[in-house]
Design a protein around this motif. Structure first.
Motif, PDB file in Angstrom:
ATOM      1  N   GLN A   1      -7.007   0.554  -6.431  1.00 60.00           N
ATOM      2  CA  GLN A   1      -6.417  -0.769  -6.232  1.00 60.00           C
ATOM      3  C   GLN A   1      -6.128  -1.429  -7.577  1.00 60.00           C
ATOM      4  O   GLN A   1      -6.947  -1.380  -8.496  1.00 60.00           O
ATOM      5  N   ALA A   2      -4.963  -2.036  -7.687  1.00 61.10           N
ATOM      6  CA  ALA A   2      -4.599  -2.850  -8.847  1.00 61.10           C
ATOM      7  C   ALA A   2      -4.331  -4.265  -8.343  1.00 61.10           C
ATOM      8  O   ALA A   2      -3.524  -4.459  -7.427  1.00 61.10           O
TER       9      ALA A   2
ATOM     10  N   VAL B   1       0.865  -1.171   0.000  1.00 60.93           N
ATOM     11  CA  VAL B   1       0.000   0.000   0.000  1.00 60.93           C
ATOM     12  C   VAL B   1       0.904   1.224   0.000  1.00 60.93           C
ATOM     13  O   VAL B   1       1.745   1.388   0.882  1.00 60.93           O
ATOM     14  N   SER B   2       0.742   2.049  -1.015  1.00 58.14           N
ATOM     15  CA  SER B   2       1.570   3.248  -1.130  1.00 58.14           C
ATOM     16  C   SER B   2       0.669   4.460  -1.313  1.00 58.14           C
ATOM     17  O   SER B   2      -0.557   4.350  -1.351  1.00 58.14           O
ATOM     18  N   ARG B   3       1.284   5.608  -1.459  1.00 62.80           N
ATOM     19  CA  ARG B   3       0.526   6.848  -1.605  1.00 62.80           C
ATOM     20  C   ARG B   3       0.978   7.554  -2.870  1.00 62.80           C
ATOM     21  O   ARG B   3       2.174   7.820  -3.048  1.00 62.80           O
ATOM     22  N   VAL B   4       0.032   7.841  -3.732  1.00 65.62           N
ATOM     23  CA  VAL B   4       0.330   8.547  -4.977  1.00 65.62           C
ATOM     24  C   VAL B   4      -0.069  10.002  -4.799  1.00 65.62           C
ATOM     25  O   VAL B   4      -1.217  10.304  -4.466  1.00 65.62           O
TER      26      VAL B   4
ATOM     27  N   CYS C   1      -7.239  19.995   0.242  1.00 73.46           N
ATOM     28  CA  CYS C   1      -6.181  19.445  -0.617  1.00 73.46           C
ATOM     29  C   CYS C   1      -4.795  19.851  -0.142  1.00 73.46           C
ATOM     30  O   CYS C   1      -3.830  19.797  -0.921  1.00 73.46           O
ATOM     31  N   SER C   2      -4.678  20.268   1.119  1.00 74.66           N
ATOM     32  CA  SER C   2      -3.385  20.744   1.608  1.00 74.66           C
ATOM     33  C   SER C   2      -2.357  19.625   1.713  1.00 74.66           C
ATOM     34  O   SER C   2      -1.153  19.891   1.723  1.00 74.66           O
ATOM     35  N   ASN C   3      -2.802  18.389   1.824  1.00 78.53           N
ATOM     36  CA  ASN C   3      -1.868  17.255   1.875  1.00 78.53           C
ATOM     37  C   ASN C   3      -2.355  16.196   0.888  1.00 78.53           C
ATOM     38  O   ASN C   3      -2.653  15.056   1.243  1.00 78.53           O
ATOM     39  N   ALA C   4      -2.444  16.605  -0.365  1.00 79.80           N
ATOM     40  CA  ALA C   4      -3.107  15.799  -1.382  1.00 79.80           C
ATOM     41  C   ALA C   4      -2.384  14.490  -1.653  1.00 79.80           C
ATOM     42  O   ALA C   4      -1.156  14.429  -1.718  1.00 79.80           O
ATOM     43  N   GLY C   5      -3.159  13.435  -1.818  1.00 78.53           N
ATOM     44  CA  GLY C   5      -2.606  12.124  -2.140  1.00 78.53           C
ATOM     45  C   GLY C   5      -3.690  11.065  -2.104  1.00 78.53           C
ATOM     46  O   GLY C   5      -4.759  11.273  -1.513  1.00 78.53           O
ATOM     47  N   VAL C   6      -3.422   9.946  -2.752  1.00 82.46           N
ATOM     48  CA  VAL C   6      -4.391   8.861  -2.879  1.00 82.46           C
ATOM     49  C   VAL C   6      -3.726   7.545  -2.498  1.00 82.46           C
ATOM     50  O   VAL C   6      -2.605   7.248  -2.956  1.00 82.46           O
ATOM     51  N   ALA C   7      -4.394   6.734  -1.678  1.00 84.95           N
ATOM     52  CA  ALA C   7      -3.878   5.408  -1.344  1.00 84.95           C
ATOM     53  C   ALA C   7      -3.970   4.507  -2.575  1.00 84.95           C
ATOM     54  O   ALA C   7      -5.003   4.465  -3.253  1.00 84.95           O
ATOM     55  N   PHE C   8      -2.888   3.779  -2.842  1.00 83.79           N
ATOM     56  CA  PHE C   8      -2.826   2.864  -3.980  1.00 83.79           C
ATOM     57  C   PHE C   8      -2.483   1.475  -3.440  1.00 83.79           C
ATOM     58  O   PHE C   8      -1.405   1.251  -2.888  1.00 83.79           O
TER      59      PHE C   8
END
Length: 470
Positions: free
Chosen positions: A159-160, A20-23, A109-116
């Motif tokens: 998720q992939a 699990v990473s953060r994009v 959106c001050s700490n923008a990112g998406v869990a991948f």
């Protein structure tokens, strides 16, 4: 997975999470800034209490697993494309945040990112893509969990999943409905796929999005938005409202395909019934002024769904029944809103029948089609009529067991927009079907085809299917 049964949870647990990473967004697009705070509009607020929109896209990659380096290369490609796309679709990389002092909900959106999430599962992609009946536990495992029941909460997770030793791939996403409606989500998917396939999420055919909520201005809109929040989620920052979604994964789900000839035949059947009735009423006199309005593909399919629902549920004399659907208002507002708008710009439409027996028999589908046409006409005449919180109270008083809904649209090109560079998907499904009697429509794999996915009580599915397929 808290809503799932033990069987669903057990099978979903067979999924192996690899990482699990953060994009995070790459260099921000023109006009974007990392400190963006976006207040939800009155169009957005009612969707705060819903579970996220969850879609899965299945791909057959072949024995080489999609390239020389297989799954790791595919994941890297998806991540880089996602980072470039989020740079333009910044609100999707934010978090929903409640401000108690004002009663507003913002996208921060001050700490923008998406869990991948990267995962693998011993699932045959050809079976999943080809079966009429949904393997609900498998589909659930292929979309990421997005816990949004308490704010702050993420807007988007991705998720992939490597399937069947690399012969298949599932791309799943969960996105909060309060930030984007169906059209906006499909546009994001098209941009992400374009970034992966062509190197940029912005093309001549697909311009950048915009999301300034002033595009959907409404008198006292901010206060209306707050009133809607208090109505659907009175215990903010906890957003779980009055609706119970715990049974949604216990229903049967199947997918059917109607080709061009099927659609033409259905529309012609309804139009012929209308013409025959008009001729009888007019004493056989023909005139352009009395010619019935032809039904659209959407109206025909909505009417078919409604009559199938009534028959399968055994409704009849004395039972009131309802069909609900969402209408996109972008082109119907004054001034119109661009199709590139990233947000909610939809309203609920309701067709009703005071006596379900009127939807039975040979002309039942005509009665249903006319009720849907009337609901569409009322929306087109006054797109913003009834947008106060009163419609929410009306919804809560309706008999849900006698109400069906039609979601999405045959105009959504589900299979065309999601080519990441390794071919069109073999199957696209909405995993988050919430209602007993829900029918989801999207454009199918072939020209003119419509994919029809249905969620209904298992005891009623066979009758529903027989009505849909004739």
């Amino acid at each position: 997975m808290g809503e799932a049964t033990s069987d669903v949870a057990a099978q979903a647990s067979a999924l192996r999470v690899l990482a699990v990473s953060r994009v995070t967004p790459s260099a921000l697009g023109e006009g974007q800034h990392a400190g963006l705070r976006l207040k939800l509009s009155f169009f957005d607020s009612p969707w705060v209490m819903l579970p996220p929109i969850q879609r899965v896209f299945l791909y057959e990659l072949g024995e080489d697993g999609g390239g020389d380096q297989g799954f790791p290369a595919v994941v890297d490609r998806l991540k880089r494309a996602l980072a470039d796309t989020l740079a333009h679709y910044l609100p999707l990389a934010g978090r929903l945040e409640y401000v108690a002092e004002t009663g507003d909900v913002f996208v921060d959106c001050s700490n923008a990112g998406v869990a991948f999430v990267e995962a693998e599962a011993d699932v045959d992609v050809r079976r999943l893509a080809g079966d009429e009946e949904h393997d609900i536990p498998a589909f659930l495992g292929l979309v990421p969990e997005l816990d949004a029941w308490v704010l702050p909460a993420p807007v988007l997770c991705v998720q992939a999943t490597r399937l069947g030793a690399g012969a298949g791939l599932a791309v799943g996403l969960s996105v909060h409905h309060a930030v984007a409606d169906g059209r906006a989500v499909w546009r994001f998917m098209e941009a992400w796929a374009s970034a992966s396939r062509e190197g940029s999420p912005i093309t001549k055919a697909l311009g950048p999005p915009h999301y300034g909520r002033e595009a959907v201005a409404y008198p006292n809109g901010d206060e209306l938005g707050r009133e809607m929040l208090r109505t659907v989620a009175p215990n903010l920052p906890t957003v779980r409202g009055v609706y119970d979604f715990s049974q949604r994964f216990l229903r049967a789900r199947r997918t059917f395909y109607l080709d061009t000839d099927d659609i033409k035949s259905l529309r012609r059947r309804i139009d012929d019934l209308a013409s025959a009735e008009a001729a009888t009423a007019g004493g056989g006199h023909d005139g352009a002024s009395s010619k019935p309005k032809p039904v659209s593909t959407f109206v025909a399919l909505a009417a078919l769904s409604w009559t199938a629902f009534v028959r399968s549920k055994g409704l009849g004399a004395g039972d009131d029944t309802y069909l609900m659907f969402l209408a996109d208002l972008r082109t119907r507002l004054d001034p119109p809103v661009s199709e590139a708008y990233l947000g909610n710009c939809v309203r609920l439409c309701m067709a009703s029948c005071a006596d379900a027996s009127g939807l039975l028999g040979e002309t039942g589908i005509l009665r249903a089609a006319r009720a849907v046409q009337a609901a569409v006409a009322a929306m087109e005449a006054a797109p913003l009529a009834g947008m106060g919180k009163g419609w929410i109270h009306t919804m809560t008083r309706l008999p849900f067991h006698r109400m069906t809904n039609v979601a999405a649209s045959p105009r959504f090109r589900a299979y065309d927009v999601a080519d990441f560079g390794f071919g069109k998907p073999a199957r696209v499904e909405l995993v988050s079907m919430n209602h007993d009697g829900e029918m989801v429509l999207v454009g199918g794999k072939h020209d003119g085809e419509v994919q029809v996915s249905v969620s209904i009580d298992p005891a009623h599915m066979d009758t529903f299917k027989a009505c849909i397929l004739g």
